[in-house]
Design a protein around this motif. Structure first.
Motif, PDB file in Angstrom:
ATOM      1  N   ALA A  38       0.826  -1.221   0.000  1.00 52.06           N
ATOM      2  CA  ALA A  38       0.000   0.000   0.000  1.00 52.06           C
ATOM      3  C   ALA A  38       0.852   1.259   0.000  1.00 52.06           C
ATOM      4  O   ALA A  38       0.445   2.291  -0.546  1.00 52.06           O
ATOM      5  CB  ALA A  38      -0.932  -0.013   1.206  1.00 52.06           C
ATOM      6  N   ASN A  39       2.047   1.201   0.596  1.00 57.35           N
ATOM      7  CA  ASN A  39       2.828   2.426   0.816  1.00 57.35           C
ATOM      8  C   ASN A  39       4.063   2.565  -0.064  1.00 57.35           C
ATOM      9  O   ASN A  39       4.858   3.485   0.126  1.00 57.35           O
ATOM     10  CB  ASN A  39       3.249   2.508   2.285  1.00 57.35           C
ATOM     11  N   THR A  40       4.253   1.681  -1.011  1.00 58.85           N
ATOM     12  CA  THR A  40       5.426   1.766  -1.892  1.00 58.85           C
ATOM     13  C   THR A  40       5.003   2.368  -3.232  1.00 58.85           C
ATOM     14  O   THR A  40       4.143   1.820  -3.917  1.00 58.85           O
ATOM     15  CB  THR A  40       6.033   0.363  -2.103  1.00 58.85           C
ATOM     16  N   PRO A  41       5.613   3.498  -3.618  1.00 58.42           N
ATOM     17  CA  PRO A  41       5.136   4.186  -4.823  1.00 58.42           C
ATOM     18  C   PRO A  41       5.481   3.503  -6.145  1.00 58.42           C
ATOM     19  O   PRO A  41       4.748   3.644  -7.110  1.00 58.42           O
ATOM     20  CB  PRO A  41       5.821   5.555  -4.740  1.00 58.42           C
ATOM     21  N   VAL A  42       6.604   2.789  -6.195  1.00 59.08           N
ATOM     22  CA  VAL A  42       7.006   2.145  -7.457  1.00 59.08           C
ATOM     23  C   VAL A  42       7.229   0.663  -7.192  1.00 59.08           C
ATOM     24  O   VAL A  42       8.104   0.276  -6.408  1.00 59.08           O
ATOM     25  CB  VAL A  42       8.298   2.779  -8.023  1.00 59.08           C
ATOM     26  N   GLN A  43       6.410  -0.177  -7.821  1.00 64.90           N
ATOM     27  CA  GLN A  43       6.542  -1.622  -7.650  1.00 64.90           C
ATOM     28  C   GLN A  43       6.434  -2.289  -9.005  1.00 64.90           C
ATOM     29  O   GLN A  43       5.559  -1.949  -9.803  1.00 64.90           O
ATOM     30  CB  GLN A  43       5.421  -2.159  -6.753  1.00 64.90           C
ATOM     31  N   LEU A  44       7.322  -3.216  -9.255  1.00 69.88           N
ATOM     32  CA  LEU A  44       7.342  -3.906 -10.544  1.00 69.88           C
ATOM     33  C   LEU A  44       7.170  -5.405 -10.318  1.00 69.88           C
ATOM     34  O   LEU A  44       7.905  -6.008  -9.537  1.00 69.88           O
ATOM     35  CB  LEU A  44       8.686  -3.652 -11.244  1.00 69.88           C
ATOM     36  N   GLY A  45       6.207  -5.976 -11.016  1.00 73.08           N
ATOM     37  CA  GLY A  45       6.018  -7.428 -10.960  1.00 73.08           C
ATOM     38  C   GLY A  45       6.420  -8.043 -12.289  1.00 73.08           C
ATOM     39  O   GLY A  45       6.191  -7.462 -13.352  1.00 73.08           O
ATOM     40  N   ALA A  46       7.057  -9.212 -12.223  1.00 78.59           N
ATOM     41  CA  ALA A  46       7.310 -10.019 -13.431  1.00 78.59           C
ATOM     42  C   ALA A  46       6.319 -11.168 -13.379  1.00 78.59           C
ATOM     43  O   ALA A  46       6.300 -11.947 -12.412  1.00 78.59           O
ATOM     44  CB  ALA A  46       8.747 -10.536 -13.436  1.00 78.59           C
ATOM     45  N   TRP A  47       5.482 -11.261 -14.418  1.00 78.88           N
ATOM     46  CA  TRP A  47       4.366 -12.209 -14.397  1.00 78.88           C
ATOM     47  C   TRP A  47       4.528 -13.247 -15.489  1.00 78.88           C
ATOM     48  O   TRP A  47       4.785 -12.911 -16.640  1.00 78.88           O
ATOM     49  CB  TRP A  47       3.052 -11.464 -14.617  1.00 78.88           C
ATOM     50  N   HIS A  48       4.349 -14.502 -15.094  1.00 83.60           N
ATOM     51  CA  HIS A  48       4.214 -15.594 -16.051  1.00 83.60           C
ATOM     52  C   HIS A  48       2.738 -15.948 -16.006  1.00 83.60           C
ATOM     53  O   HIS A  48       2.302 -16.628 -15.080  1.00 83.60           O
ATOM     54  CB  HIS A  48       5.097 -16.763 -15.633  1.00 83.60           C
ATOM     55  N   ALA A  49       1.965 -15.401 -16.940  1.00 84.55           N
ATOM     56  CA  ALA A  49       0.502 -15.435 -16.862  1.00 84.55           C
ATOM     57  C   ALA A  49       0.092 -14.844 -15.511  1.00 84.55           C
ATOM     58  O   ALA A  49       0.449 -13.709 -15.224  1.00 84.55           O
ATOM     59  CB  ALA A  49      -0.020 -16.838 -17.088  1.00 84.55           C
ATOM     60  N   GLU A  50      -0.585 -15.581 -14.666  1.00 86.64           N
ATOM     61  CA  GLU A  50      -1.045 -15.026 -13.387  1.00 86.64           C
ATOM     62  C   GLU A  50      -0.096 -15.348 -12.236  1.00 86.64           C
ATOM     63  O   GLU A  50      -0.417 -15.086 -11.074  1.00 86.64           O
ATOM     64  CB  GLU A  50      -2.462 -15.530 -13.071  1.00 86.64           C
ATOM     65  N   LEU A  51       1.066 -15.901 -12.552  1.00 89.50           N
ATOM     66  CA  LEU A  51       2.029 -16.274 -11.520  1.00 89.50           C
ATOM     67  C   LEU A  51       3.086 -15.182 -11.367  1.00 89.50           C
ATOM     68  O   LEU A  51       3.753 -14.817 -12.345  1.00 89.50           O
ATOM     69  CB  LEU A  51       2.680 -17.608 -11.891  1.00 89.50           C
ATOM     70  N   LEU A  52       3.241 -14.671 -10.136  1.00 86.19           N
ATOM     71  CA  LEU A  52       4.267 -13.657  -9.866  1.00 86.19           C
ATOM     72  C   LEU A  52       5.608 -14.368  -9.713  1.00 86.19           C
ATOM     73  O   LEU A  52       5.819 -15.119  -8.756  1.00 86.19           O
ATOM     74  CB  LEU A  52       3.923 -12.903  -8.577  1.00 86.19           C
TER      75      LEU A  52
END
Ligand SMILES: CC(C)(COP(=O)(O)OP(=O)(O)OC[C@H]1O[C@@H](n2cnc3c(N)ncnc32)[C@H](O)[C@@H]1OP(=O)(O)O)[C@@H](O)C(=O)NCCC(=O)NCCS
Length: 130
Positions: A38-52
């Motif tokens: 909730a409090n982190t302004p920049v977050q990047l996820g790498a997704w394999h379909a719906e899997l983080l």
């Protein structure tokens, strides 16, 4: 084919599963992780379909300073370039910031030198509350 997204919502349970694969964040509870998301302004996820399968985040004012933390690739996916892609996306996003710091232990210094990080001689102090 992986998708790298700053916008796709990161589920608490998926991030907690990645944190459990680290030495520094394995203890974080679901409420810790929810607060962090909730409090982190920049977050990047790498997704394999719906899997983080990868994640990193940055605390920043968007201009003067940024602090990259929690760069993680899922154990089963390491060594295939995901960490590098995460760093490239994150650094492109932070290109307008004067100084980018990164939390990493000495064992990972060689890895991050690929992305221009050097041991900092800046006056950086840390106080641990727990
Ligand atoms: C460090 C980490 C993010 C790298 O992600 P990755 O997807 O496995 O890395 P990439 O596939 O992009 O790069 C792999 C390359 O980096 C090298 N590498 C990986 N970890 C390294 C390290 N600690 N030190 C030096 N080189 C390293 C590999 O040997 C490989 O080299 P090559 O390209 O010459 O074959 C990942 O291993 C990880 O999540 N580790 C556990 C969590 C962690 O320590 N995070 C960093 C905390 S700051």
């Amino acid at each position: 084919m992986l998708d790298y997204s700053f916008h796709k919502a990161v589920p608490v349970s998926a991030l907690q599963a990645l944190f459990r694969q680290t030495s520094w964040a394995a203890h974080r509870t679901a409420s810790d992780v929810a607060l962090l998301i909730a409090n982190t302004p920049v977050q990047l996820g790498a997704w394999h379909a719906e899997l983080l399968v990868g994640y990193a985040r940055a605390l920043t004012d968007g201009r003067s300073r940024a602090l990259i933390d929690d760069v993680i690739v899922a154990e089963a996916h390491r060594g295939s370039g995901i960490g590098g892609e995460i760093m490239r996306h994150l650094l492109a996003r932070l290109a307008g910031v004067e100084e980018v710091y990164l939390l990493a232990d000495d064992r990972n210094a060689a890895y991050y030198s690929r992305f221009g990080f050097v041991q900092s001689t800046a006056n950086c102090l840390c106080r641990r509350n727990s």
